[in-house]
Design a protein around this motif. Structure first.
Motif, mmCIF file in Angstrom:
data_model
loop_
_atom_site.group_PDB
_atom_site.id
_atom_site.type_symbol
_atom_site.label_atom_id
_atom_site.label_comp_id
_atom_site.label_asym_id
_atom_site.label_seq_id
_atom_site.Cartn_x
_atom_site.Cartn_y
_atom_site.Cartn_z
ATOM 1 N N ASN A 208 0.812 -1.215 0.000
ATOM 2 C CA ASN A 208 0.000 0.000 0.000
ATOM 3 C C ASN A 208 0.845 1.266 0.000
ATOM 4 N N THR A 209 2.142 1.131 0.212
ATOM 5 C CA THR A 209 3.045 2.280 0.150
ATOM 6 C C THR A 209 3.772 2.368 -1.190
ATOM 7 N N THR A 210 3.538 1.407 -2.059
ATOM 8 C CA THR A 210 4.212 1.369 -3.354
ATOM 9 C C THR A 210 3.618 2.416 -4.295
ATOM 10 N N ASP A 211 4.508 3.132 -4.976
ATOM 11 C CA ASP A 211 4.062 4.118 -5.969
ATOM 12 C C ASP A 211 3.870 3.400 -7.306
ATOM 13 N N PRO A 212 2.623 3.226 -7.747
ATOM 14 C CA PRO A 212 2.392 2.469 -8.990
ATOM 15 C C PRO A 212 2.829 3.225 -10.244
ATOM 16 N N TYR A 213 3.087 4.528 -10.109
ATOM 17 C CA TYR A 213 3.440 5.333 -11.277
ATOM 18 C C TYR A 213 4.882 5.847 -11.214
ATOM 19 N N LEU A 214 5.694 5.215 -10.371
ATOM 20 C CA LEU A 214 7.059 5.693 -10.153
ATOM 21 C C LEU A 214 7.888 5.703 -11.428
ATOM 22 N N THR A 215 7.719 4.689 -12.255
ATOM 23 C CA THR A 215 8.540 4.565 -13.468
ATOM 24 C C THR A 215 7.774 4.895 -14.738
ATOM 25 N N ASN A 216 6.580 5.439 -14.624
ATOM 26 C CA ASN A 216 5.794 5.752 -15.815
ATOM 27 C C ASN A 216 6.485 6.832 -16.643
ATOM 28 N N SER A 217 6.739 6.527 -17.903
ATOM 29 C CA SER A 217 7.495 7.447 -18.760
ATOM 30 C C SER A 217 6.731 8.722 -19.048
ATOM 31 N N THR A 228 -1.977 15.036 -12.411
ATOM 32 C CA THR A 228 -2.991 14.003 -12.670
ATOM 33 C C THR A 228 -2.618 12.705 -11.990
ATOM 34 N N PHE A 229 -1.365 12.322 -12.109
ATOM 35 C CA PHE A 229 -0.932 11.070 -11.501
ATOM 36 C C PHE A 229 -0.817 11.195 -9.980
ATOM 37 N N ASP A 230 -0.560 12.389 -9.481
ATOM 38 C CA ASP A 230 -0.578 12.591 -8.031
ATOM 39 C C ASP A 230 -1.958 12.285 -7.468
ATOM 40 N N PHE A 236 -5.385 5.166 -5.403
ATOM 41 C CA PHE A 236 -5.060 3.911 -6.080
ATOM 42 C C PHE A 236 -5.403 2.699 -5.230
ATOM 43 N N TRP A 237 -4.950 2.680 -3.998
ATOM 44 C CA TRP A 237 -5.134 1.493 -3.150
ATOM 45 C C TRP A 237 -6.616 1.220 -2.900
ATOM 46 N N GLY A 238 -7.410 2.270 -2.817
ATOM 47 C CA GLY A 238 -8.839 2.084 -2.567
ATOM 48 C C GLY A 238 -9.596 1.509 -3.743
ATOM 49 N N PRO A 309 6.756 1.159 -22.170
ATOM 50 C CA PRO A 309 6.079 -0.143 -22.129
ATOM 51 C C PRO A 309 4.569 0.023 -22.141
ATOM 52 N N VAL A 310 3.863 -1.041 -22.475
ATOM 53 C CA VAL A 310 2.411 -0.979 -22.580
ATOM 54 C C VAL A 310 1.767 -0.637 -21.234
ATOM 55 N N GLU A 311 2.418 -0.970 -20.120
ATOM 56 C CA GLU A 311 1.874 -0.631 -18.808
ATOM 57 C C GLU A 311 1.748 0.882 -18.629
ATOM 58 N N ASP A 312 2.694 1.635 -19.174
ATOM 59 C CA ASP A 312 2.623 3.099 -19.078
ATOM 60 C C ASP A 312 1.399 3.624 -19.819
ATOM 61 N N TYR A 313 1.097 3.010 -20.931
ATOM 62 C CA TYR A 313 -0.089 3.400 -21.707
ATOM 63 C C TYR A 313 -1.359 3.043 -20.944
#
Length: 561
Positions: A208-217, A228-230, A236-238, A309-313
């Motif tokens: 729950n402390t992981t930033d899911p968008y940390l590496t998003n290009s 927006t990502f903030d 996110f977790w909810g 990567p496709v995950e960023d999209y």
């Protein structure tokens, strides 16, 4: 020792191509070698093809300790000839200076090269008011362009004679998988049956402390979207589904794509359509992922970066995915029905036409044609996708495109010259390659000073129709949209099976001012020259005719009354 004086006029055309329309069948003009000295100790007068550069550059080549004293020993006749030549060149230059920055020389130059004269004012004038005045007064250059029309028409006729709309060879699914192994490992073959958009659940291994968008290009390379990502991080977790100690996030692809074309009203359509409560777009209006970002292209001139990567999209659709997830998890049937009506859209105007990256990654081409196109991959995952295309008269589209992207010296004269240069480049390609090879030729597209190829709608649409059915397309015209926004939007609602709007919602959507209109400073430049318009109508005519045949609608021929 005898000296040889040879007055030579050599023209250097702007175009880097070896063959110009004005010198077909023969070499470029060159200097003559003096028969006495075989080219030694010459005085060369070189005149650029631009009439603004008619003052010759004097170049003296001497051997040993010889100097200009030898010049005095010339025969009187040769000295007189040289002086006379200098006087003529000085008069021509003086006549140009006296005539003003936006005029041709008072004394016409005998050294006019080719059919495509340049306008010196575009180089010399930095005053915006001068350029504005120029566009609302008759142009001597415009008259010259009219005289040069037969030479340009010859180029267009050569192109038209080589136009052949052939059916492309479709790649095998296994070949597609070999090209994009990671993409095929992330996107499943089947999607949730109770969602209108193609969605699926994917396990999330973070805490729950992981930033899911940390590496998003998209976040790393663009500060505009960090806020927006903030916001997405905070919720996110909810929006995860927790089952047997595991966490799952909903992933989604778009239900529909607005695939093109640029400068055809796609931004206005996007801004109006996103006001519908059932439509959710990506966090970024134009991700350009299918055409550029997945190859690591932000700007081609900047080279290649790390591939997105496709995950960023997929991250770009998280906001919509959260709402769809709420509907899927809702207890009441009413809430489920409301959320399940949500559809996701994406509006990258490059999707239909931009395949410039293929030369960097696909080396098994056939006769210069790309073995894979963007639509091949979209169809592999979403064979039922809906596609919206907004088009306009390609002649007007090109001028709008030029005004939007050109950074300086914008004028009707400059546009005309860039059009003629682009036509020559396109013709040179068509002499050796197929129509499709030239349309998708990255080198050619980058070399052309205006994006001539974007207006070849028939070529792109026919290639899309090799994988998608005609019923999956909604093809609109900007001219119709501008004259009746309400009618256009109703057609879009019907195509996407959207629910009706209240009167207040519909009034807000249809009465908003148009988006992304021409800038005031560009409107002040005025229209293109009539002769430029005629040239482009001739060029685009065969392609428009084919488009009208495919769509069974003569309105797409854009024939002048």
């Amino acid at each position: 020792m005898r000296h040889c004086i040879n007055c030579c006029i050599q023209l250097f055309p702007e175009d880097t191509h070896k063959q110009q329309a004005a010198c077909r069948g023969g070499p470029h003009p060159s200097h003559q070698v003096c028969p006495t000295c075989k080219g030694e100790n010459k005085i060369l007068f070189r005149v650029d093809s631009r009439q603004m550069n008619l003052l010759a550059v004097l170049e003296v080549r001497a051997e040993g300790n010889e100097n200009w004293g030898g010049f005095l020993r010339f025969k009187k006749g040769k000295r007189c000839s040289l002086v006379f030549g200098l006087i003529i060149m000085t008069l021509v230059m003086a006549s140009y200076l006296l005539s003003g920055a936006h005029q041709e020389p008072l004394i016409p130059s005998p050294f006019h090269y080719g059919g495509f004269p340049s306008n010196p004012s575009l180089v010399d004038s930095d005053n915006p008011s001068d350029m504005k005045e120029h566009h609302y007064q008759p142009s001597i250059n415009n008259i010259s362009y009219v005289k040069d029309y037969p030479s340009i028409k010859l180029i267009i006729d050569n192109i038209a004679a080589r136009i052949e709309f052939t059916t492309r060879q479709l790649p095998d699914l296994q070949d597609l998988k070999r090209q994009e192994l990671h993409m095929f490992s992330v996107i499943p073959n089947k999607f949730l049956p109770n969602s209108k958009s193609p969605c699926w659940y994917e396990e999330f291994s973070g805490r729950n402390t992981t930033d899911p968008y940390l590496t998003n290009s998209y976040v790393l390379y663009s500060k505009r979207f960090r806020s927006t990502f903030d916001a997405l991080r905070k919720v996110f977790w909810g929006h995860l589904s927790h089952v047997h100690g595991k966490h799952f996030r909903l992933r989604c692809l778009p239900h529909f794509y607005i695939i093109g074309q640029p400068k055809c009203g796609t931004t206005d359509l996007y801004d109006r359509l996103r006001l519908h409560p059932e439509v959710k777009f990506s966090a970024i209006k134009e991700p350009h992922w299918w055409t550029r970002k997945r190859f690591g292209i932000v700007r081609l001139r900047d080279g290649l970066r790390d591939r997105y990567p496709v995950e960023d999209y997929l991250d770009l659709f998280d906001l919509a995915a959260h709402q769809i997830h709420q509907g899927l998890q809702a207890a009441s049937a009413e809430q489920q029905s409301k959320m399940n009506r949500i559809i996701i859209g994406e509006a990258s105007a490059s999707t239909m036409w931009d395949n410039n990256a293929w030369t960097f990654f696909y080396d098994n081409s056939t006769d210069g044609e790309p073995p894979f196109l963007t639509q091949d991959f979209i169809h592999a995952f979403q064979p039922e996708a809906k596609l919206i295309v907004m088009l306009r008269d390609p002649v007007e589209r090109l001028y709008s495109d030029y005004l939007y992207f050109a950074s300086s010296n914008k004028s009707a004269d400059d546009f005309h010259e860039k059009v003629t240069e682009a036509l020559q480049l396109f013709e040179n390609c068509m002499l050796d390659y197929s129509l499709r090879a030239c349309v998708y030729n990255n080198t050619l597209n980058n070399a052309m000073p205006v994006r001539l190829q974007v207006g070849l709608y028939a070529v792109y649409l026919l290639d899309w129709l090799t994988v998608f059915s005609k019923e999956q397309f909604l093809i609109l015209r900007l001219e119709d949209h501008a004259s009746n926004v309400k009618y256009t939007m109703h057609r879009v609602f019907q195509f996407l099976n959207l629910g009706p709007l209240s009167e207040k919602q519909e009034a807000l959507m249809t009465k908003n001012p148009a988006s992304n209109t021409r800038r005031p400073e560009d409107r002040s430049l005025g229209p293109m020259w009539p002769i430029t318009q005629k040239i482009l109508q001739d060029f685009y005519g065969p392609f428009n005719t084919r488009l009208a045949q495919v769509l069974e609608d003569e309105a797409f021929a854009w024939k002048t009354p």
